[in-house]
Enzyme design. Structure first.
Site, short mmCIF file in Angstrom:
data_model
loop_
_atom_site.label_atom_id
_atom_site.label_comp_id
_atom_site.label_asym_id
_atom_site.label_seq_id
_atom_site.Cartn_x
_atom_site.Cartn_y
_atom_site.Cartn_z
N SER A 130 48.18 22.20 40.84
CA SER A 130 46.91 21.96 41.51
C SER A 130 45.92 23.06 41.19
CB SER A 130 47.10 21.89 43.03
OG SER A 130 45.86 21.75 43.68
N TYR A 143 49.93 24.07 51.17
CA TYR A 143 49.88 23.21 49.99
C TYR A 143 49.71 24.05 48.72
CZ TYR A 143 48.07 19.90 46.56
OH TYR A 143 47.85 19.15 45.42
N ALA A 144 48.73 24.96 48.73
CA ALA A 144 48.45 25.75 47.53
C ALA A 144 49.62 26.65 47.16
CB ALA A 144 47.18 26.58 47.74
N ALA A 145 50.28 27.22 48.16
CA ALA A 145 51.43 28.08 47.87
C ALA A 145 52.55 27.28 47.22
CB ALA A 145 51.91 28.75 49.15
N SER A 146 52.78 26.07 47.71
CA SER A 146 53.85 25.25 47.12
C SER A 146 53.51 24.85 45.70
CB SER A 146 54.12 24.02 47.99
OG SER A 146 53.04 23.10 47.97
N LYS A 147 52.24 24.57 45.43
CA LYS A 147 51.83 24.21 44.08
C LYS A 147 51.83 25.44 43.16
CE LYS A 147 51.18 19.74 44.16
NZ LYS A 147 51.97 18.82 43.31
N THR A 178 41.42 8.73 44.94
CA THR A 178 42.37 7.82 45.57
C THR A 178 41.72 7.22 46.82
OG1 THR A 178 43.34 9.49 47.04
CG2 THR A 178 44.29 9.28 44.82
#
Length: 225
Positions: A130, A143-147, A178
């Protein structure tokens, strides 16, 4: 007819379906792996539903079914994942869930597919990172950390596989056009976002033999955001 076999995780989502449809249009053989069961894969794609990719054994079983059907795996496109907007002080933190759904799914699918990919003359892994992971905004921490972890997995695995036929790259989209994103951002201009079909084109290039000179790349695909 192209006899390459691609596996798409999260194949029932908007991006997953766009990738599978584009792959089939090219004459590729495709398998769809998704957590949802009872879905319908596009065209002649192999449908493998009800798969929890956070479970390593389930990932291995799914890849075995692909090989049983097609005899090989040439490319893995890790699209399965999830998004949450949540501030760090939220009472029900989603960090574990984001890492499970975005990182662990890609890790387990990659580990399960690797023995088969190494037997391909042009093995490929394409992950979905991302652009938001490059500089996280408010509410984007989990979210950003996981990506960002997906980015690191991509680079580390690319280094580990440099003596094999397998390359590992990732696309870093911004906002994908989406229905859900349109509903969440009704005042935005979706023409500036990334169309799923356009992102699918980039991913299929990275999954093709033509991308053999690239590995460990994190490719921004950000439209005009």
């Amino acid at each position: 007819m192209n006899d390459r076999v691609i596996v798409v995780t999260g194949g029932h989502g908007v991006l997953g379906r766009a990738v599978v449809e584009a792959a089939l249009a090219r004459g590729l053989r495709a398998a769809v792996i998704d957590h949802a069961s009872g879905g319908s894969a596009p065209g002649e794609a192999l449908e493998i539903g009800g798969v929890d990719l956070t479970d390593a054994a389930a990932a291995e079983a799914a890849m075995a079914r692909v090989v049983e059907r097609f005899g090989a795996i040439d490319a893995l496109l890790n699209i399965a994942g999830a998004f949450v907007w949540q501030t760090t002080d939220d009472a029900a933190p989603a960090w574990d869930r984001m890492f499970a759904l975005n990182l662990t799914t890609a890790l387990n699918a990659s580990r399960a597919a690797l023995p088969h990919l190494k037997r391909s003359t042009e093995g490929r892994i394409v992950n979905v990172g991302s652009a938001a992971a490059l500089k996280a905004g408010a509410g984007m921490g989990a979210y950003a950390a996981s990506k960002a972890a997906v980015h690191s997995l991509t680079q580390a695995l690319a280094e580990e596989l440099k003596t094999t036929s397998v390359t590992v790259n990732a696309v870093l989209p911004s906002i994908i056009d989406t229905p859900a994103n349109r509903a969440d951002m009704p005042d935005a201009d979706p023409a500036r976002w990334v169309a799923p079909a356009d992102l699918a084109e980039v991913m299929l290039f990275l999954a093709s033999p033509d991308s053999r000179a690239m590995t460990g790349a994190l490719m921004p695909v950000t439209g005009r955001v």
